[in-house]
Write a protein that holds these residues in place. Structure first.
Motif, PDB file in Angstrom:
ATOM      1  N   LYS A   7       0.861  -1.186   0.000  1.00  0.00           N
ATOM      2  CA  LYS A   7       0.000   0.000   0.000  1.00  0.00           C
ATOM      3  C   LYS A   7       0.894   1.231   0.000  1.00  0.00           C
ATOM      4  CE  LYS A   7      -3.926  -2.188   1.100  1.00  0.00           C
ATOM      5  NZ  LYS A   7      -4.917  -2.412   0.104  1.00  0.00           N
ATOM      6  N   PRO A   8       0.439   2.303  -0.636  1.00  0.00           N
ATOM      7  CA  PRO A   8       1.187   3.557  -0.505  1.00  0.00           C
ATOM      8  C   PRO A   8       0.786   4.268   0.788  1.00  0.00           C
ATOM      9  CG  PRO A   8      -0.633   3.844  -2.019  1.00  0.00           C
ATOM     10  CD  PRO A   8      -0.647   2.405  -1.595  1.00  0.00           C
ATOM     11  N   PHE A   9       1.742   4.815   1.460  1.00  0.00           N
ATOM     12  CA  PHE A   9       1.509   5.618   2.662  1.00  0.00           C
ATOM     13  C   PHE A   9       2.139   6.973   2.391  1.00  0.00           C
ATOM     14  CE2 PHE A   9       1.475   1.227   3.934  1.00  0.00           C
ATOM     15  CZ  PHE A   9       0.370   1.145   4.754  1.00  0.00           C
ATOM     16  N   LEU A  10       1.320   7.952   2.121  1.00  0.00           N
ATOM     17  CA  LEU A  10       1.818   9.236   1.629  1.00  0.00           C
ATOM     18  C   LEU A  10       1.699  10.366   2.631  1.00  0.00           C
ATOM     19  CD1 LEU A  10       0.322   8.915  -1.958  1.00  0.00           C
ATOM     20  CD2 LEU A  10       2.633   8.344  -1.185  1.00  0.00           C
ATOM     21  N   ARG A  48      13.131   8.794  -0.356  1.00  0.00           N
ATOM     22  CA  ARG A  48      13.265  10.171   0.123  1.00  0.00           C
ATOM     23  C   ARG A  48      13.539  11.078  -1.070  1.00  0.00           C
ATOM     24  NH1 ARG A  48      17.366   9.101   5.097  1.00  0.00           N
ATOM     25  NH2 ARG A  48      17.107  11.318   5.462  1.00  0.00           N
ATOM     26  N   ASP A  49      13.026  12.310  -1.001  1.00  0.00           N
ATOM     27  CA  ASP A  49      13.228  13.222  -2.132  1.00  0.00           C
ATOM     28  C   ASP A  49      14.688  13.603  -2.332  1.00  0.00           C
ATOM     29  OD1 ASP A  49      13.514  14.992  -0.017  1.00  0.00           O
ATOM     30  OD2 ASP A  49      12.114  16.465  -0.805  1.00  0.00           O
ATOM     31  N   ASN A  50      15.498  13.520  -1.275  1.00  0.00           N
ATOM     32  CA  ASN A  50      16.918  13.859  -1.408  1.00  0.00           C
ATOM     33  C   ASN A  50      17.789  12.627  -1.696  1.00  0.00           C
ATOM     34  OD1 ASN A  50      16.717  12.659   1.078  1.00  0.00           O
ATOM     35  ND2 ASN A  50      17.819  14.256   2.186  1.00  0.00           N
ATOM     36  N   LEU A  55      14.664   2.304  -0.549  1.00  0.00           N
ATOM     37  CA  LEU A  55      15.417   1.645   0.513  1.00  0.00           C
ATOM     38  C   LEU A  55      14.480   0.771   1.335  1.00  0.00           C
ATOM     39  CD1 LEU A  55      17.505   4.690   1.775  1.00  0.00           C
ATOM     40  CD2 LEU A  55      18.268   2.848   0.277  1.00  0.00           C
ATOM     41  N   SER A  56      14.951  -0.383   1.719  1.00  0.00           N
ATOM     42  CA  SER A  56      14.202  -1.236   2.634  1.00  0.00           C
ATOM     43  C   SER A  56      14.069  -0.480   3.952  1.00  0.00           C
ATOM     44  CB  SER A  56      14.969  -2.545   2.832  1.00  0.00           C
ATOM     45  OG  SER A  56      14.267  -3.394   3.677  1.00  0.00           O
ATOM     46  N   THR A  76      11.811  16.190   5.247  1.00  0.00           N
ATOM     47  CA  THR A  76      12.014  15.861   3.844  1.00  0.00           C
ATOM     48  C   THR A  76      10.806  15.063   3.377  1.00  0.00           C
ATOM     49  OG1 THR A  76      13.531  14.870   2.244  1.00  0.00           O
ATOM     50  CG2 THR A  76      13.316  13.740   4.333  1.00  0.00           C
ATOM     51  N   GLU A  77      10.514  15.137   2.106  1.00  0.00           N
ATOM     52  CA  GLU A  77       9.396  14.376   1.561  1.00  0.00           C
ATOM     53  C   GLU A  77       9.807  12.911   1.416  1.00  0.00           C
ATOM     54  OE1 GLU A  77       6.221  15.383   0.791  1.00  0.00           O
ATOM     55  OE2 GLU A  77       6.811  17.224   1.830  1.00  0.00           O
ATOM     56  N   VAL A  78       8.921  12.028   1.835  1.00  0.00           N
ATOM     57  CA  VAL A  78       9.172  10.595   1.744  1.00  0.00           C
ATOM     58  C   VAL A  78       7.907   9.901   1.255  1.00  0.00           C
ATOM     59  CG1 VAL A  78       9.871   8.502   2.982  1.00  0.00           C
ATOM     60  CG2 VAL A  78      10.766  10.713   3.712  1.00  0.00           C
ATOM     61  N   ALA A  79       8.070   8.972   0.340  1.00  0.00           N
ATOM     62  CA  ALA A  79       6.963   8.110  -0.092  1.00  0.00           C
ATOM     63  C   ALA A  79       7.243   6.711   0.455  1.00  0.00           C
ATOM     64  CB  ALA A  79       6.873   8.082  -1.605  1.00  0.00           C
TER      65      ALA A  79
END
Length: 135
Positions: A7-10, A48-50, A55-56, A76-79
């Motif tokens: 599932k995506p967790f945004l 991560r956006d940077n 990554l696991s 930082t933005e993370v998906a």
């Protein structure tokens, strides 16, 4: 296997409940289950956006699917993409394998997840009703 149920967790929670050890996501989230029973344990991949590589990773979610990440606390933005495990399954797996983490530690359980898939009761029914209803 993960791609079938992930599932995506945004959305990240606005609250920081605690800060864990750097590079210890599996340990941080496992230990948080003892102090924060309202949170659910997740594993999968995070981007991560940077650092544009998957990554696991492990994180927590509340029932509103908001991410609580005690390891990556910087702004930082993370998906996040992954599965939510039941507390019982997390505890049983840790006791059996003597490792933090489930997916990355499958080798210490003779690759049971890879061979057999997720067992009944492994995935949280609130987040994975399609799996829980089919098993």
């Amino acid at each position: 296997m993960l791609l079938e149920f992930d599932k995506p967790f945004l959305k990240k929670s606005e609250s920081i409940f605690f800060v864990g050890e750097v590079r210890q996501c599996f340990k941080n989230c496992f230990q948080a289950l003892w102090d924060y029973p309202e949170f659910n344990y997740c594993e999968g991949f995070a981007i991560r956006d940077n650092m544009p590589i998957a990554l696991s990773h492990a994180w927590l979610v509340n029932d509103a699917m908001e991410v609580i990440d005690p390891t990556w606390t910087e702004e930082t933005e993370v998906a996040y993409f992954g599965v939510v495990f039941t507390r019982k399954f997390v505890m049983q797996t840790a006791a059996k394998t003597k490792c933090y983490g489930i997916l990355d530690s499958d080798y210490s359980n003779r690759h049971q997840l890879r061979r057999e898939g997720f067992s009944q009761g492994a995935l949280h029914p609130l987040f994975h009703p399609e799996f829980c209803n089919s098993n």
